[in-house]
Write a protein that holds these residues in place. Sequence first.
Motif: not given
Length: 243
Positions: A91-111
């Motif tokens: 919650g303390t991260l900026t949008e740019d920081q959130r995007a960076a964390v999303r790219a590095r730490q999360l993988g997504f698989v969709f229907q």
Amino acid sequence: MTAAPTAPAAATGPDPAPDAVPAIELRDLTRSFPGPPEVQALKGVNVSVADGEYVAITGPSGSGKSTMLNILGLLDRPTVGEYRLGGVLTGTLTEDQRAAVRARQLGFVFQAFHLMSRRTVLENVLLPMLYSGTPRAQREPRAREALQRVGLDHRVDFLPGTLSGGERQRVAVARAVATRPRVLLADEPTGNLDQATSGEIMALFEELHADGLTLVVITHDEGVARRASRRIRLADGRVSPAA
């Protein structure tokens, strides 16, 4: 003659830390949408997912599954409460920081796979590594390794439209894991697949989990959910007792 007490056996590895940081932690999390009337899609949710755990999140339509996915994927923010990813208060991260964390730490698989139709299989898997900080020299080897892992190293130059549904989902899985994320989030990953192909995809997830990947599958399919190590059921925005 009485034998002397045996000394404790030497440890063969580090003891598991009782206070190890969870991969995912939601604390008193609520997500509200303005009305009138105001809608609380999630209500005081507390969920913890350990590193390397395989969890299924289930519940009927309207239970809050999609809202939870969006928050876990850093695509939305809670109205109240905390979401920690690997111990980091997001919650303390900026949008740019959130995007960076999303790219590095999360993988997504969709229907719906969400592959780029005019890019080859290899190009689709390479794409997220442009944003994850993967060094240029490692991108193609990692992409090819991921495609080999899902059994599609012979399809690297094909376009997604020439593949079966199961093959396209395998490409999506390869794309998600090529960046070596901390957590893989799968949203109804078998929703567009027949029963046999669904079983193949779930078996692939189980292989990835066995290698240590933290896996969160959001599904309405009880058969899919039963394959997870633990189930979290949502009902009317609240977590029901664990199944």
